[in-house]
Enzyme design. Structure first.
Site, PDB file in Angstrom:
ATOM      1  N   HIS A 248     -14.217 -35.036 -19.503  1.00 19.53           N
ATOM      2  CA  HIS A 248     -13.179 -34.911 -19.334  1.00 19.53           C
ATOM      3  C   HIS A 248     -12.030 -35.742 -18.467  1.00 19.53           C
ATOM      4  O   HIS A 248     -10.808 -34.858 -18.460  1.00 19.53           O
ATOM      5  CB  HIS A 248     -13.842 -34.780 -17.335  1.00 19.53           C
TER       6      HIS A 248
ATOM      7  N   ASP B 244     -20.490 -34.502 -19.820  1.00 19.56           N
ATOM      8  CA  ASP B 244     -18.736 -35.324 -19.521  1.00 19.56           C
ATOM      9  C   ASP B 244     -18.603 -36.240 -21.331  1.00 19.56           C
ATOM     10  O   ASP B 244     -18.670 -37.295 -20.674  1.00 19.56           O
ATOM     11  CB  ASP B 244     -19.915 -36.455 -18.492  1.00 19.56           C
TER      12      ASP B 244
ATOM     13  N   SER C  73     -11.533 -43.848 -17.147  1.00 18.94           N
ATOM     14  CA  SER C  73     -12.863 -42.485 -17.378  1.00 18.94           C
ATOM     15  C   SER C  73     -12.529 -43.281 -19.280  1.00 18.94           C
ATOM     16  O   SER C  73     -11.974 -42.752 -19.530  1.00 18.94           O
ATOM     17  CB  SER C  73     -12.931 -41.539 -17.076  1.00 18.94           C
TER      18      SER C  73
END
Lengths: 205, 318
Positions: A59, A88, A160
């Site tokens: 992402h 992911d 992230s």
């Protein structure tokens, strides 16, 4: 981040812990990159393997070519090699020489209560480090059957794709999301499996 | 840089790194050790809540997480899930006690120590899938005895700087040696992470196991806060701005028997101003049962003193 950490004899356990955390955090930050997708900082990444393989979350990377910033000041481009939105995960490749490679550890030996350290770029703030403990390892309610490392860390957007490391500074997960007041990371074992799949596909192609 | 300082800093780095690993191992060991006394309680929809095996065959939980009175199960550290019965609840301290067949399972090692600001602690829980959970932090505030908003007496004010997560309420407060030093809950002070010290838990467990409830003082009134008019306050020289107007009076209750009526405004109990219903709750602890309390009351624009014999709150079914 303190560049010089002095350890004074007899200064006690708390000063030791302080110094230790700074040392491990600094080492971890060296192989942690900021990934710029488009014009803004999109997230973090880990220089996982030579030559120039950078692991991050799917992402975080949406374009075939992104800019990467290293803590030592270097900036370079990286190409998206593979993206696995279901898990992911994504892997990039950069041609930049002499990149500091992260030390990868085993996620299968993690214990509840163990110290973990996250590095990354929350809110675009490079070189940030956060520490906590492993809260649990297992599936998380609405997120299906896969195992997540859940840690009581203060993560924020920008973290992230960055590393989660154990007390030795070895990367045992990729920080992926925040849920229920905890930080969730993909175990390093899943990342290794992802990279194996990518290598096999490359050989086949 | 000379080579001797290179090797000195390298050995420094090695020692400090080893220190972190040692702390990490200590924490993981503490979580595992304390986990032997932490249970998962199935008494609500979806996710189980945590509890502590406090005495052999008796577990404590955060009362607000025990959403039903029957059909409760407990998952134990040895993997078994057994039926449990609710021995009693004390909402004023947010403690509920459950009884179950412990078999050979030993209860937690509990230490009643004075916790200090800065002491490192773990919150150890057991939740979904009977798995252990832990979060790490420190005692962020510690003080003396305090009363909860529902009038419960807690022997030490302990506030925690730990992450609150699903399963936190009812989890064990654990020291770095793995001993249980409190029962955690976020249900006592507006969602803040607090811990109840062992002395308080022991007292409530005693009451709940022997009587099934914790006695509370009772007046037999329903009330609402009301603002006192300026001219009345001036005329009667009242310092308080609000009182509690009686919107219902049980005829056979202690206040009714003492002559209080609908419409009376309660101003003070034993000289303590009553601004709202919480103040009355705080005043009616178990020690007041059977004692006379002096009520200052406003009736028809005039103030009067009424002596009320405090009764015991009758047990209500949930």
């Amino acid at each position: 981040m303190a560049a010089n950490v002095a350890w004074r004899e007899g200064s006690g356990a708390s000063a030791l812990f302080d110094a230790a955390l700074a040392t491990v955090g600094q080492k971890l930050s060296q192989s942690t990159v900021q990934i710029i997708d488009g014009r803004r900082g999109a997230g973090s990444g880990v220089i996982w393997r030579a030559p120039g393989w950078i692991v991050t979350n799917a992402h975080v990377v949406r374009t075939p070519r992104v800019k990467v910033h290293l803590p030592d000041g270097r900036k370079f481009d990286a190409e998206l090699v593979a993206r696995d939105p279901d898990n992911d995960l994504a892997v990039l490749r950069a041609d930049e020489p002499d990149l500091p490679i992260a030390e990868i550890g085993s996620s299968t030996e993690l214990r509840v209560g163990e110290l973990v350290i996250a590095a990354g770029c929350p809110y675009g703030l490079r070189g940030s480090v956060s520490a906590g403990v492993v809260h649990a390892i297992g599936p998380v309610g609405a997120l299906g059957d896969r195992l997540w490392i859940q840690a009581d860390l203060e993560l924020a957007p920008g973290n992230s794709g960055g590393p989660l490391a154990n007390a030795r500074g070895c990367v045992i997960g990729i920080n992926t999301m925040i849920a229920g007041g905890l930080g969730l990371a993909i175990p390093s074992r899943d990342v290794e499996q992802f990279l194996r799949r990518v290598m096999l596909q490359k050989r086949a192609a | 840089m000379s080579s001797s300082s290179d090797s000195a800093s390298a050995s420094n780095r090695a020692s400090t790194a080893a220190a972190l690993v040692a702390l990490s191992n200590d924490l993981a060991n503490a979580a595992e050790r304390a986990g032997q006394g932490v249970v998962a309680i199935h008494a609500r929809h979806r996710v189980p809540s945590s509890g502590i095996h406090w005495q052999k065959g008796a577990a404590v939980a955060a009362d607000h997480t025990v959403k039903r009175d029957e059909d409760i199960q407990i998952s134990l550290p040895d993997g078994r899930t057994v039926a449990a019965t609710l021995a009693g609840r004390d909402p004023s301290t947010d403690i509920a006690v459950l009884k179950f067949e412990a078999g050979s399972l030993a209860p937690s090692e509990v230490l009643d120590s004075s916790l200090r600001v800065g002491n490192l602690v773990l919150a150890v829980s057991r939740t979904e899938g009977n798995h252990l959970g832990a979060s790490f932090g420190a005692i962020s505030a510690a003080g003396g005895a305090w009363r909860t908003w529902r009038g419960g007496q807690i022997d030490q004010f302990v506030r925690l700087d730990v992450a609150i997560y699903v399963g936190f309420s009812g989890s064990a407060l654990v020291d770095p040696q793995g001993r249980v030093v409190g029962l955690n809950t976020s249900g006592l002070a507006r969602g803040l992470a607090m811990a109840i010290p062992p002395s308080t838990v022991n007292r409530v467990v005693q009451d709940l196991l022997s009587k099934g409830h914790v006695s509370r003082g009772f007046l037999g009134i329903g009330m609402q806060p009301v603002r006192l008019p300026e001219d009345l306050r001036g005329r009667l020289k009242l310092s308080a701005e609000t009182g509690a107007i009686l919107v219902s009076v049980e005829p056979d209750g202690p206040a009714g028997q003492a002559g209080l009526m609908l419409g009376d405004v309660l101003l003070a109990l034993d000289g303590q101003p009553i601004r709202d219903t919480d103040d009355i709750q705080a005043h009616l602890g178990p020690e007041k049962i059977g004692k006379a309390v002096a009520a200052s009351v406003l009736r028809g624009g005039a103030s009067l003193q009424v002596s009320i014999q405090v009764g015991e709150r009758p047990r209500r079914g949930r």
